[in-house]
Design an enzyme around this catalytic site. Structure first.
Site, short mmCIF file in Angstrom:
data_model
loop_
_atom_site.label_atom_id
_atom_site.label_comp_id
_atom_site.label_asym_id
_atom_site.label_seq_id
_atom_site.Cartn_x
_atom_site.Cartn_y
_atom_site.Cartn_z
N LYS A 210 0.84 -1.20 0.00
CA LYS A 210 0.00 0.00 0.00
C LYS A 210 0.87 1.25 0.00
O LYS A 210 0.65 2.17 -0.78
CB LYS A 210 -0.89 -0.03 1.25
CG LYS A 210 -1.77 1.17 1.42
CD LYS A 210 -2.62 0.96 2.67
CE LYS A 210 -3.31 2.25 3.07
NZ LYS A 210 -4.07 2.10 4.32
N GLU A 216 11.00 -4.70 3.25
CA GLU A 216 11.00 -6.12 2.90
C GLU A 216 10.50 -6.33 1.47
O GLU A 216 11.09 -7.06 0.68
CB GLU A 216 10.09 -6.91 3.86
CG GLU A 216 10.61 -7.05 5.28
CD GLU A 216 10.17 -5.91 6.18
OE1 GLU A 216 9.88 -4.80 5.67
OE2 GLU A 216 10.12 -6.12 7.40
N GLY A 267 -4.19 -2.19 5.98
CA GLY A 267 -3.54 -3.39 5.44
C GLY A 267 -4.17 -4.68 5.93
O GLY A 267 -4.50 -5.58 5.15
N ARG A 268 -4.40 -4.79 7.25
CA ARG A 268 -4.90 -6.06 7.81
C ARG A 268 -6.37 -6.30 7.49
O ARG A 268 -6.90 -7.37 7.76
CB ARG A 268 -4.67 -6.08 9.32
CG ARG A 268 -5.25 -4.88 10.06
CD ARG A 268 -4.66 -4.78 11.44
NE ARG A 268 -5.07 -3.57 12.17
CZ ARG A 268 -4.50 -2.39 12.07
NH1 ARG A 268 -3.49 -2.22 11.23
NH2 ARG A 268 -4.90 -1.36 12.79
N GLU A 354 -2.97 -6.37 16.09
CA GLU A 354 -2.52 -5.08 15.58
C GLU A 354 -3.63 -4.04 15.75
O GLU A 354 -3.37 -2.86 15.95
CB GLU A 354 -2.13 -5.21 14.11
CG GLU A 354 -1.27 -4.07 13.60
CD GLU A 354 -0.71 -4.35 12.21
OE1 GLU A 354 -0.04 -5.38 12.03
OE2 GLU A 354 -0.96 -3.55 11.31
N HIS A 385 -2.73 -33.06 20.14
CA HIS A 385 -1.55 -33.85 20.49
C HIS A 385 -0.41 -32.95 20.94
O HIS A 385 0.74 -33.37 20.99
CB HIS A 385 -1.12 -34.70 19.29
CG HIS A 385 -2.20 -35.63 18.85
ND1 HIS A 385 -2.26 -36.95 19.24
CD2 HIS A 385 -3.31 -35.42 18.10
CE1 HIS A 385 -3.34 -37.51 18.72
NE2 HIS A 385 -3.99 -36.60 18.03
N LYS A 500 9.43 -0.26 11.31
CA LYS A 500 9.95 0.15 10.01
C LYS A 500 11.05 1.20 10.20
O LYS A 500 12.09 1.16 9.55
CB LYS A 500 8.82 0.70 9.14
CG LYS A 500 7.78 -0.36 8.74
CD LYS A 500 6.72 0.15 7.79
CE LYS A 500 5.70 -0.94 7.47
NZ LYS A 500 4.66 -0.59 6.52
C1 G6Q Z 1 -1.50 -3.60 8.46
C2 G6Q Z 1 -0.23 -2.96 8.74
C3 G6Q Z 1 0.98 -3.66 8.19
C4 G6Q Z 1 1.18 -3.46 6.69
C5 G6Q Z 1 2.56 -3.96 6.30
C6 G6Q Z 1 2.83 -3.80 4.81
O1 G6Q Z 1 -2.56 -3.18 8.81
O2 G6Q Z 1 -0.28 -1.63 8.39
O3 G6Q Z 1 0.99 -5.03 8.49
O4 G6Q Z 1 0.19 -4.13 5.98
O5 G6Q Z 1 3.53 -3.29 7.03
O6 G6Q Z 1 2.66 -2.48 4.43
P1 G6Q Z 1 2.60 -2.08 2.92
O7 G6Q Z 1 1.39 -2.70 2.31
O8 G6Q Z 1 2.55 -0.59 2.90
O9 G6Q Z 1 3.85 -2.61 2.28
#
Ligand code: G6Q
Length: 536
Positions: A210, A216, A267-268, A354, A385, A500
């Site tokens: 996003k 990463e 994002g989540r 989160e 188990h 980050k």
């Molecule tokens: C989700 C968070 C986080 C995010 C990642 C990736 O709600 O904000 O998990 O989705 O850090 O971020 P980008 O999509 O910006 O790479």
């Protein structure tokens, strides 16, 4: 505007605290009557919730209904779906955003509740459909004229966990001849393993970020692009982008196709946006994506029902509030009796922790209550188990949310000793649920099971795309309702942002170490020297 209130501020709170002193005793004889099991059941969008195994009675349920009413949970949910700016900390600089993940699937009516956002979602969906059609009819092929058969989905956190768990859940619906791999970790071995397994020439790389700035994801994209160049292939003919408008990745010349996700989608909460559906469309085909979105949409509709006993997401949320905020449980386990859901707890872990792992209210004040629980889980029966010992006899009470299905996905089953594997699976789930609730007397203290371990069962016929959409939306709404009830902002993630920033700072220090300069961060420097890590 009136201030929103936390559960501790509303009149019914003390009444519920009183009731929590002597919660319903599941271990008493006859506690789990047939009438109770029948009565404590709620269904929506193809999912049944059986909650007789919770430490509640009608009085507690009435109290929880009042709590939901007094905290105005339905009103807030309705406002959220209609575009109110819910992602904010009043009086302090904050994200100040709408929260409109629900608009991504409000596509099945002439009059969506937030027409603007659903309009944007609709046009992205149309672009996705055109892309998938181009792949199908041979308009979009590789440089050698061969169709694409593989996708590498590159993303992390919200851009990975939800989409990956849905893909794993729905593999059985995969289009023959297509496969998807995921790369998320900056550990170079994550990409290396995948790169060894794919034919890059027929692979699409779906880069999902996003912000378009996540270390990463950008690193993994660069690594994969280098692999293309090394093979004499042009990465721009293979890479797709899903990103925010105006982000550094919003550069169509670098990508074969680009899709947008919007600021109002966290994002989540983004699995039903382009973040999830580009990959799902490639893997499953457009029709199944529609079903998936329809399932989510129908659960969103249910979540607006004011009566808690008929509102599955609200009921799930309030039972969780009862266990956590009144009975004092600190964790919750989500145990899916479905191998296909083996990554679902990992997604929920992010989505819940989160969102609700916060210690200030929506007004920036320190909270005087426990906010989100620790969520964890593994599929049953494997977990039986392993850690179920603690669930049955440990000193920590862990409320459990079981998820199960009456039928298997593949229906490749065998009857052994009078029952199929699917029947054995469901029998195990039901037996565990009852054993945790009722316990078992024994003269030998080591063989005694105290019971009164609250649990519930989410049960559906089969894990289809529609049910998966509904399940995803169910948990999203549960998390949102609980956040409203604790009066916290479930939509920002300063803790993730901190990670980050910290990583970039230490990387910069590594460069200083390499150059031989000391810098001014003595502790980090000392750590770097001991770990003998340097960068070029
Ligand atoms: C989700 C968070 C986080 C995010 C990642 C990736 O709600 O904000 O998990 O989705 O850090 O971020 P980008 O999509 O910006 O790479």
């Amino acid at each position: 505007m009136d201030r929103w209130q936390a559960l501790t501020d509303v009149p019914v709170y003390q009444h519920l605290v009183g009731l929590a002193q002597q919660p319903f005793d599941l271990a008493s004889p006859e506690a789990l009557s047939l009438a109770r099991i029948r009565q404590y059941c709620c269904s929506a969008a193809g999912i049944d919730l059986l909650y007789a195994m919770q430490r509640v009675n009608d009085e507690v349920l009435d109290g929880l209904q009042q709590l939901a009413d007094q905290c105005k949970l339905i009103e807030q949910f309705r406002q959220m779906r209609r575009g109110a700016v819910m992602n904010r900390i009043h009086g302090f600089p904050s994200e100040e955003r709408q929260v409109l993940h629900t608009a991504c699937r409000d596509l099945f009516t002439e009059s969506p509740v937030e027409p603007n956002a659903s309009g944007q979602a609709r046009s992205e969906i149309a672009r996705l459909k055109a892309f998938l059609d181009d792949l199908d009819d041979g308009t979009l092929v590789n440089a050698q004229g061969h169709p694409f058969d593989t996708m590498i989905h590159v993303g992390i956190g919200g851009s990975d966990l939800g989409p990956r768990s849905v893909y794993e859940a729905l593999r059985v619906y995969g289009r023959p001849g297509r496969q998807v791999f995921f790369v998320s970790n900056v550990d170079p071995d994550d990409a290396a393993v995948v790169l060894r397994r794919v034919n890059l020439a027929t692979t699409l790389v779906n880069v999902v970020s996003k912000s378009g700035t996540t270390l990463e994801t950008l690193t993994n994209e660069a690594l994969i692009r280098r692999a293309y160049t090394a093979q004499g292939l042009d990465p721009a003919r293979h890479c797709l982008a899903v990103t925010g408008e105006g982000s550094p990745m919003d550069n169509p010349t670098r990508y074969l196709r680009s899709f947008y996700m919007f600021d109002s989608i966290g994002g989540r909460y983004s699995s039903t946006s382009m973040v999830g559906v580009v990959m799902l469309g490639f893997a499953l085909g457009f029709e199944w994506v529609q079903e998936f979105l329809e399932g989510a949409s129908s659960m969103d509709e249910t979540a607006e029902e004011p009566e808690m006993r008929r509102n599955l997401p609200l009921l799930l949320a309030m039972l969780g509030i009862w266990n956590h905020s009144f009975l004092g449980a600190s964790t919750v386990a989500v145990l899916s009796y479905s191998q296909a859901l083996h990554r679902f707890a990992a997604h929920l872990q992010q989505c819940d922790m989160e969102s609700n792992g916060k210690s200030v209210s929506r007004y920036g004040e320190s909270v005087h209550l426990k906010t989100g629980p620790i969520l964890w889980g593994e599929p049953g029966t494997n977990g039986q188990h392993a850690f179920y010992q603690l669930l049955h006899q440990g000193t920590e009470i862990v409320p459990v949310e079981f998820i199960g299905f009456r039928q298997s996905q593949y229906e490749e089953d065998l009857e052994i000793e009078g029952s199929t594997s699917q029947q054995k699976l469901v029998a195990n789930l039901l037996a565990q649920s009852l054993a945790m609730a009722r316990g078992q007397e024994n003269e030998n203290p080591n063989k005694k099971f105290p019971g009164n371990r609250p649990n519930l069962i989410l049960l559906a016929d089969r894990l289809t795309p529609k049910i998966m959409g509904a399940l995803l939306a169910l948990y999203e709404a549960k998390i949102v309702f609980q956040g409203f009830c604790w009066n916290i902002n479930s939509f920002d993630q300063e803790g993730v942002q901190l990670g980050k920033v910290l990583a970039s700072r230490v990387l910069a220090l590594m460069q200083e170490v390499q150059k031989g300069s000391e810098g001014d961060s003595a502790v980090e420097m000392a750590l770097l020297r001991i770990s003998r890590m340097t960068v070029k």
